[in-house]
Write a protein that holds these residues in place. Structure first.
Motif, PDB file in Angstrom:
ATOM      1  N   GLU A 372      12.603  85.176  72.809  1.00 55.27           N
ATOM      2  CA  GLU A 372      12.288  85.463  71.742  1.00 55.27           C
ATOM      3  C   GLU A 372      10.837  85.168  70.869  1.00 55.27           C
ATOM      4  O   GLU A 372      10.284  85.989  70.298  1.00 55.27           O
ATOM      5  CB  GLU A 372      13.424  85.011  70.607  1.00 55.27           C
ATOM      6  CG  GLU A 372      14.738  85.756  70.982  1.00 55.27           C
ATOM      7  CD  GLU A 372      15.542  84.650  71.671  1.00 55.27           C
ATOM      8  OE1 GLU A 372      16.692  84.898  71.993  1.00 55.27           O
ATOM      9  OE2 GLU A 372      14.919  83.726  72.427  1.00 55.27           O
ATOM     10  N   LYS A 390       9.989  85.592  62.059  1.00 57.54           N
ATOM     11  CA  LYS A 390      11.218  85.330  62.463  1.00 57.54           C
ATOM     12  C   LYS A 390      12.348  86.159  61.760  1.00 57.54           C
ATOM     13  O   LYS A 390      13.597  86.269  62.548  1.00 57.54           O
ATOM     14  CB  LYS A 390      11.618  83.801  62.361  1.00 57.54           C
ATOM     15  CG  LYS A 390      10.627  82.792  63.078  1.00 57.54           C
ATOM     16  CD  LYS A 390      11.140  81.397  62.849  1.00 57.54           C
ATOM     17  CE  LYS A 390       9.972  80.697  63.643  1.00 57.54           C
ATOM     18  NZ  LYS A 390      10.251  79.045  63.496  1.00 57.54           N
ATOM     19  N   HIS A 391      12.169  86.581  60.686  1.00 57.34           N
ATOM     20  CA  HIS A 391      12.954  87.323  60.088  1.00 57.34           C
ATOM     21  C   HIS A 391      12.371  88.813  59.741  1.00 57.34           C
ATOM     22  O   HIS A 391      11.432  88.683  59.000  1.00 57.34           O
ATOM     23  CB  HIS A 391      13.675  86.596  58.713  1.00 57.34           C
ATOM     24  CG  HIS A 391      14.219  87.187  57.728  1.00 57.34           C
ATOM     25  ND1 HIS A 391      14.397  86.789  56.314  1.00 57.34           N
ATOM     26  CD2 HIS A 391      14.876  88.315  57.932  1.00 57.34           C
ATOM     27  CE1 HIS A 391      15.260  87.837  55.867  1.00 57.34           C
ATOM     28  NE2 HIS A 391      15.578  88.664  56.583  1.00 57.34           N
ATOM     29  N   GLU A 393      13.404  92.950  58.478  1.00 57.21           N
ATOM     30  CA  GLU A 393      14.276  93.758  57.944  1.00 57.21           C
ATOM     31  C   GLU A 393      13.682  95.201  58.109  1.00 57.21           C
ATOM     32  O   GLU A 393      12.530  95.587  57.953  1.00 57.21           O
ATOM     33  CB  GLU A 393      14.419  93.594  56.666  1.00 57.21           C
ATOM     34  CG  GLU A 393      15.332  92.223  56.436  1.00 57.21           C
ATOM     35  CD  GLU A 393      15.790  91.697  54.868  1.00 57.21           C
ATOM     36  OE1 GLU A 393      15.304  92.529  54.111  1.00 57.21           O
ATOM     37  OE2 GLU A 393      16.469  90.812  54.997  1.00 57.21           O
ATOM     38  N   CYS A 411      18.856  93.642  59.903  1.00 54.57           N
ATOM     39  CA  CYS A 411      17.952  92.427  60.071  1.00 54.57           C
ATOM     40  C   CYS A 411      18.035  91.795  61.263  1.00 54.57           C
ATOM     41  O   CYS A 411      19.069  91.623  62.099  1.00 54.57           O
ATOM     42  CB  CYS A 411      18.854  91.566  58.851  1.00 54.57           C
ATOM     43  SG  CYS A 411      18.234  89.815  58.840  1.00 54.57           S
ATOM     44  N   ARG A 413      17.017  88.504  63.315  1.00 54.55           N
ATOM     45  CA  ARG A 413      16.402  87.011  63.164  1.00 54.55           C
ATOM     46  C   ARG A 413      16.030  86.364  64.670  1.00 54.55           C
ATOM     47  O   ARG A 413      17.034  86.663  65.523  1.00 54.55           O
ATOM     48  CB  ARG A 413      17.419  86.091  62.516  1.00 54.55           C
ATOM     49  CG  ARG A 413      17.572  86.741  61.185  1.00 54.55           C
ATOM     50  CD  ARG A 413      18.557  85.498  60.246  1.00 54.55           C
ATOM     51  NE  ARG A 413      18.829  86.119  58.918  1.00 54.55           N
ATOM     52  CZ  ARG A 413      18.427  85.723  58.038  1.00 54.55           C
ATOM     53  NH1 ARG A 413      17.274  84.884  58.320  1.00 54.55           N
ATOM     54  NH2 ARG A 413      18.448  86.004  56.662  1.00 54.55           N
ATOM     55  N   ASN A 414      14.960  85.959  64.613  1.00 52.85           N
ATOM     56  CA  ASN A 414      14.329  85.572  66.088  1.00 52.85           C
ATOM     57  C   ASN A 414      14.649  86.717  67.180  1.00 52.85           C
ATOM     58  O   ASN A 414      15.061  86.363  68.360  1.00 52.85           O
ATOM     59  CB  ASN A 414      15.347  84.356  66.525  1.00 52.85           C
ATOM     60  CG  ASN A 414      15.106  83.035  65.802  1.00 52.85           C
ATOM     61  OD1 ASN A 414      13.956  82.768  65.057  1.00 52.85           O
ATOM     62  ND2 ASN A 414      15.999  82.377  65.066  1.00 52.85           N
ATOM     63  N   SER A 418      21.075  90.465  63.474  1.00 53.76           N
ATOM     64  CA  SER A 418      21.776  89.639  62.510  1.00 53.76           C
ATOM     65  C   SER A 418      22.785  90.330  61.873  1.00 53.76           C
ATOM     66  O   SER A 418      22.614  90.803  60.626  1.00 53.76           O
ATOM     67  CB  SER A 418      21.157  88.600  61.688  1.00 53.76           C
ATOM     68  OG  SER A 418      21.949  87.714  61.029  1.00 53.76           O
ATOM     69  N   ASP A 421      23.928  90.176  57.867  1.00 50.04           N
ATOM     70  CA  ASP A 421      23.076  90.500  57.245  1.00 50.04           C
ATOM     71  C   ASP A 421      22.752  91.964  57.007  1.00 50.04           C
ATOM     72  O   ASP A 421      21.777  92.277  56.021  1.00 50.04           O
ATOM     73  CB  ASP A 421      21.689  89.838  57.332  1.00 50.04           C
ATOM     74  CG  ASP A 421      21.690  88.335  57.591  1.00 50.04           C
ATOM     75  OD1 ASP A 421      21.275  87.655  58.429  1.00 50.04           O
ATOM     76  OD2 ASP A 421      22.382  87.742  56.490  1.00 50.04           O
ATOM     77  N   SER A 456      15.478  83.354  51.201  1.00 54.85           N
ATOM     78  CA  SER A 456      14.262  83.419  51.806  1.00 54.85           C
ATOM     79  C   SER A 456      13.898  84.707  51.960  1.00 54.85           C
ATOM     80  O   SER A 456      14.818  85.925  52.258  1.00 54.85           O
ATOM     81  CB  SER A 456      14.340  82.595  53.201  1.00 54.85           C
ATOM     82  OG  SER A 456      15.460  83.414  54.090  1.00 54.85           O
ATOM     83  N   PRO A 458      11.831  87.972  54.035  1.00 54.66           N
ATOM     84  CA  PRO A 458      11.497  88.228  55.492  1.00 54.66           C
ATOM     85  C   PRO A 458       9.972  87.969  55.569  1.00 54.66           C
ATOM     86  O   PRO A 458       9.274  88.141  54.776  1.00 54.66           O
ATOM     87  CB  PRO A 458      11.804  89.629  55.718  1.00 54.66           C
ATOM     88  CG  PRO A 458      12.039  90.245  54.439  1.00 54.66           C
ATOM     89  CD  PRO A 458      12.317  89.177  53.326  1.00 54.66           C
TER      90      PRO A 458
END
Length: 603
Positions: A372, A390-391, A393, A411, A413-414, A418, A421, A456, A458
């Motif tokens: 990743e 890392k995030h 959308e 979403c 993540r890495n 996810s 989400d 947090s 994105p």
């Protein structure tokens, strides 16, 4: 590693006899083993210095030892196997399959049927299998149905029922797949001939069916019934084709099980062949995670027992590539052949298991390479981002001719989905098919909420669309005072074009770039997620009719009636008998009572 005093006492009390030992921690059994000499075997765990890390960890966790004396090494094997299945200890290798295998059932009735099933019920008929996978079963079932006109109906075709004319032929009869035994159009003796041949095929022996079709073909040709002869020739060809696809080893090798094993530090790989009438009729590959420093023979021995049980093998000969000790199988010989046809058969199994190991090891290496971090670094480079994304959308809108507009967000993540989400949105402020305003509303709602919750943000936002959708996403971020905090891009339909704010020309990323692959994956995922939600929303709206307000009438029934009669008005015109025929007495009564209570009379 020396044993603690309390454990050493228990070890000293162990007999020099065959048996099964059990190691416990504070929560229960953690390992079950067998031994020819219980005291020597258990002592070796605490006196040997060359254990691997997993075995060392096992020894550290032992708090208590129990044992059971048996009469022979064979009895120890059986007891060990049963205890492992019952308790599933942490440090024993476990074959956790959990699935039910498919069978073919030849039913026990007049004019038997051949049906696939995963539920084996004694007394229903003769079961064949189990088969390692559904596709292998389907190939066999399609072959048999192409050769023989078997019935598929569930009628009770007793002589009394057939003579009374209780049944009528169905479509299967009219298209030639069934000869109509329900109307006494099929001779029972001929049908039973088919069943006898089917049994032969399912047992892996094609000689009788091939002889049958060859004789019928010759007889038809002699009587100048050339079209019929050609039909038999086609069926004979199907059998030859099926046999050609089977792995023929040697006609003299009948009813043999072949097992081979290859392993590395972390896993063991096993191949199983079931051989009948000179052909391999079943093959299965398995991968198992090693728990301690088990030898290949220690791993393979219990697997032989379990696989033979699952596949109901009654083979009297087993071939293996490693010694497995004395298995508790009376009348069964276990050998490691070195020459001849049996050696060639074993080498074929070994070739399969070595390929499986190589393939798995290669996949693991690729998995390590494609990580990743590298993908995110590539995205950062391609889009000239300030930080690692890392995030991420991604948003997409969906509507049908302006109706039921919805939006979806996925979403990652890495660089991985996810799903917790993921979000759906019913569009609230936009009327009609307006992707631009829809994008503005959804972006506004999403990030206003994140700000309000103190969550947090994105590191990258992707909108499915070109410059128009992108500009509305930018406007929404500006209105939220988030512009400059969240990078945003738009993806054009062809996916090769990436639009960035304040640049009229698209950015072209290399088609082989991992950045583009991830963007494409996200776009496909959000499209799937959004379309699924939109269809549900649209279907819910479609089903919302006067009928869905009727207490006691569900949406499935309402949809069924509307699909057939097109309107509530036409449903009201149905007679009681017609309604009963469609939905049954209880629901028909509910509908009639409802219509009677309506102020507007039916017409």
């Amino acid at each position: 590693m020396a044993a603690k005093p309390e454990l050493q006492e228990q070890i000293n009390r162990l007999p020099h006899q065959p048996g099964v030992y059990r190691y416990f921690d504070d929560e229960g059994i953690i390992y079950v083993g067998k031994a020819v000499d219980l005291r020597k075997r258990v002592s070796s765990y605490f006196t040997k210095q060359d254990h691997n890390k997993k075995t060392q960890q096992l020894v550290k966790n032992i708090k208590r030892i129990e044992f059971t004396i048996v009469n022979s090494e064979s009895d120890a094997f059986l007891l060990e196997n049963n205890l492992i299945k019952q308790h599933q200890p942490k440090y024993n290798i476990l074959l956790k399959d959990g699935k039910t295998y498919p069978y073919l059932l030849l039913t026990k009735e007049r004019f038997p049927r051949l049906i696939p099933t995963r539920n084996k019920q004694p007394g229903d008929g003769q079961y064949f299998g189990p088969y390692a996978n559904q596709s292998g079963l389907n190939v066999l079932l399609e072959l048999i149905r192409a050769l023989y006109p078997l019935r598929t109906c569930t009628y009770n075709l007793s002589p009394e029922n057939v003579e009374a004319g209780k049944f009528k032929v169905c479509l299967e009869y009219h298209i030639g797949n069934c000869k109509g035994p329900c109307e006494n159009k099929e001779d029972e003796a001929t049908y039973n001939q088919y069943i006898q041949q089917i049994r032969q095929i399912l047992n892996g022996d094609l000689r009788l069916p091939k002889q049958y079709f060859r004789e019928r073909m010759t007889a038809a040709a002699q009587e100048m019934q050339y079209e019929l002869a050609h039909q038999f020739k086609q069926k004979l060809d199907k059998l030859d084709e099926f046999q050609a696809k089977s792995t023929i080893v040697n006609a003299s090798l009948t009813n043999i099980d072949v097992f081979s094993i290859a392993s590395n530090e972390k896993a063991a790989f096993v191949n199983y062949f079931k051989v009948m009438n000179g052909s391999i009729i079943l093959t299965q590959n398995l991968e198992l995670t090693k728990k301690l420093d088990e030898s290949d023979g220690e791993i393979l021995a219990p697997l032989i027992m379990q696989l033979r049980q699952e596949y109901e093998s009654e083979a009297k000969e087993i071939l293996t590539n490693v010694p497995v000790g004395d298995l508790p199988l009376p009348g069964v010989t276990v050998t490691q052949p070195q020459i001849g046809d049996k050696r060639k058969l074993l080498e074929l199994s070994i070739k399969n298991v070595l390929y499986l190991r190589k393939e798995k090891e290669s996949m693991n290496e690729k998995g390590k390479d494609v990580n990743e971090v590298r993908i995110m670094e590539q995205i950062k480079k391609d889009l000239r981002l300030k930080e690692l994304p890392k995030h991420i959308e991604c948003f997409d809108n969906s509507n049908f001719q302006g109706d039921n507009p919805v939006s979806a967000m996925v979403c990652f993540r890495n660089a991985r989905p996810s799903k917790k989400d993921y979000r759906h949105y019913h569009v609230k402020t936009v009327v009609g098919p307006n992707d631009f305003d829809t994008m503005y509303e959804v972006i506004t709602r999403r990030y206003r909420r994140l700000v309000d919750e103190g969550a947090s943000l994105p590191q990258l936002v992707i909108v499915d669309g070109g410059k128009g959708q992108l500009s509305m996403a930018v406007k929404a971020l500006k209105d939220l005072n988030l512009w400059g905090q969240i990078p945003v891009i738009g993806i054009a339909k062809r996916l090769e074009e990436i639009y960035v704010p304040n640049d009229p020309l698209p950015l072209y990323i290399d088609k082989k770039s991992e950045s583009l692959r991830l963007f494409q994956r996200m776009r496909d995922e959000v499209h799937r997620f959004g379309i699924t939600f939109h269809r549900k929303t649209r279907d819910d709206a479609t089903l919302k009719t006067e009928l869905t307000d009727v207490k006691g009438l569900g949406p499935v029934t309402a949809d069924k009636l509307l699909s057939k009669f097109k309107s509530v008005k036409k449903i009201k015109e149905l007679t009681e008998a017609q309604l009963v025929a469609e939905v049954g007495k209880a629901k028909a009564k509910v509908l009639l009572n409802y219509f009677d209570q309506q102020e507007t009379p039916t017409s």
